[in-house]
Design a protein around this motif. Structure first.
Motif: not given
Ligand SMILES: [Zn+2]
Ligand SMILES: [Zn+2]
Length: 341
Positions: A302-311
């Motif tokens: 919601a704050d525009g912060e990025e979160h990376e995921w390696t599924p």
């Protein structure tokens, strides 16, 4: 064989410390009866009077079956009621100063230990709090993939090893005589003198261990013979092995050999949903080796912060860019998606 006079308390008038030799309470005149318990005064002097010693050694008082009075062993009539002597006697008891083999007290947990355990629990609780997973709604901003293939080539390489451990197909270029190891060989023994300590019993000593209630107002000291030890030093001579170090030489070889080795890495990547492997042609001099695949998803919170995921591939393939997901994070890194409701 020290004999000491005991004491007794009168159960009728409560007068304390009556002398063991007294057959009636000097305060109220009551006859010393069966229920009276004799006790030894710690500072009681040793009895030396012949008549008193004779009384002490005469045996336990006898107990009257009619009135309960206790009468010295050598008297035939009851001190209380004049009844005839019977066989019933006061008990002769051995009283040890230190009861033998006392049961060890159960160990209590120390306060310090409890405090430490408490701190440990707090630390674990704090750690759990910090590591607790969080869930947040995030938008999938994009996906990407990367696939790599190691390419191996068949080539000639130069290596080194001991002659008896060369791989098959090795072509020796040069050899060198080198020390491979040293072997320990026992050549004999030599005497070594050592000093050892040992406990030796040198004798015994008499130790006062308690007293015996003679059942007639007197007590006798109890003794035990205890061993006395001394630590003595003794020299002993033992044979110790003696070794010789034998050097062992062998051929250290430099050789060449033809084999498959890693040459380069081919990479393919994209930001679409159609991953593919980089093309590697297999020939007699080239072949694909180890493969690695990585899939990434980029969420925005919601704050525009990025979160990376390696599924894994199957999870990655189900993702839709632009959709909102409940993303689970722990310590800032994405763990996965919350289970669909
Ligand atoms: Zn009394
Ligand atoms: Zn009696």
């Amino acid at each position: 064989m020290a004999i000491r006079e005991g004491r007794w308390d009168c159960p009728q008038c409560g007068n304390q410390g009556n002398r063991g030799s007294e057959l009636k309470c000097p305060a109220c005149g009551r006859v010393r009866a069966e229920e009276v318990q004799f006790y030894a005064a710690e500072d009681a002097a040793e009895v030396t009077d012949e008549a008193a010693l004779a009384r002490a050694k005469a045996g336990a008082d006898w107990i009257c079956e009619f009135c309960g009075a206790t009468t010295p062993a050598d008297q035939k009539r009851c001190r209380g009621c004049s009844a005839d002597r019977t066989e019933k006697r006061r008990a002769v008891k051995e009283l040890l100063d230190r009861p033998e083999a006392p049961a060890p007290a159960p160990k209590k947990k120390s306060k310090a230990g409890l405090v430490l355990a408490g701190i440990g629990l707090l630390a674990i609780a704090g750690g759990l709090l910090l590591c607790r997973a969080k869930e947040a709604s995030m938008t999938l901003a994009g996906v990407s993939w990367e696939r790599t293939v190691e390419v191996e080539k068949y080539t000639t390489v130069v290596e080194e090893h001991w002659r008896d451990r060369l791989p098959e197909g090795a072509r020796i270029l040069s050899t060198e005589r080198k020390l491979e190891r040293t072997d320990k060989v026992q050549t004999g023994t030599r005497p070594v003198t050592k000093t050892v300590e040992e406990k030796v019993q040198t004798g015994t000593k008499k130790v006062k261990v308690g007293k015996k209630d003679l059942g007639n107002g007197y007590f006798e000291d109890l003794f035990k013979e205890e061993p006395v030890y001394e630590t003595r030093q003794r020299t002993v001579t033992e044979d110790e092995p003696v070794y010789r170090e034998d050097p062992v030489y062998a051929d250290w070889c430099r050789y060449e050999i033809d084999k498959w080795v890693k040459d380069r890495v081919e990479k393919a990547s994209g930001s679409d949903k159609s991953p593919d492997w980089p093309a590697v042609s297999a020939t007699d001099k080239q072949r694909p080796g180890k493969k690695v695949e990585t899939y990434r998803a980029l969420f925005k919170d919601a704050d525009g912060e990025e979160h990376e995921w390696t599924p894994k591939l199957d999870e990655w393939q189900r993702l839709e860019v632009g959709r909102k997901y409940n993303v689970v994070t722990r310590l800032g890194s994405v763990q996965g998606l919350a289970a669909a409701e």
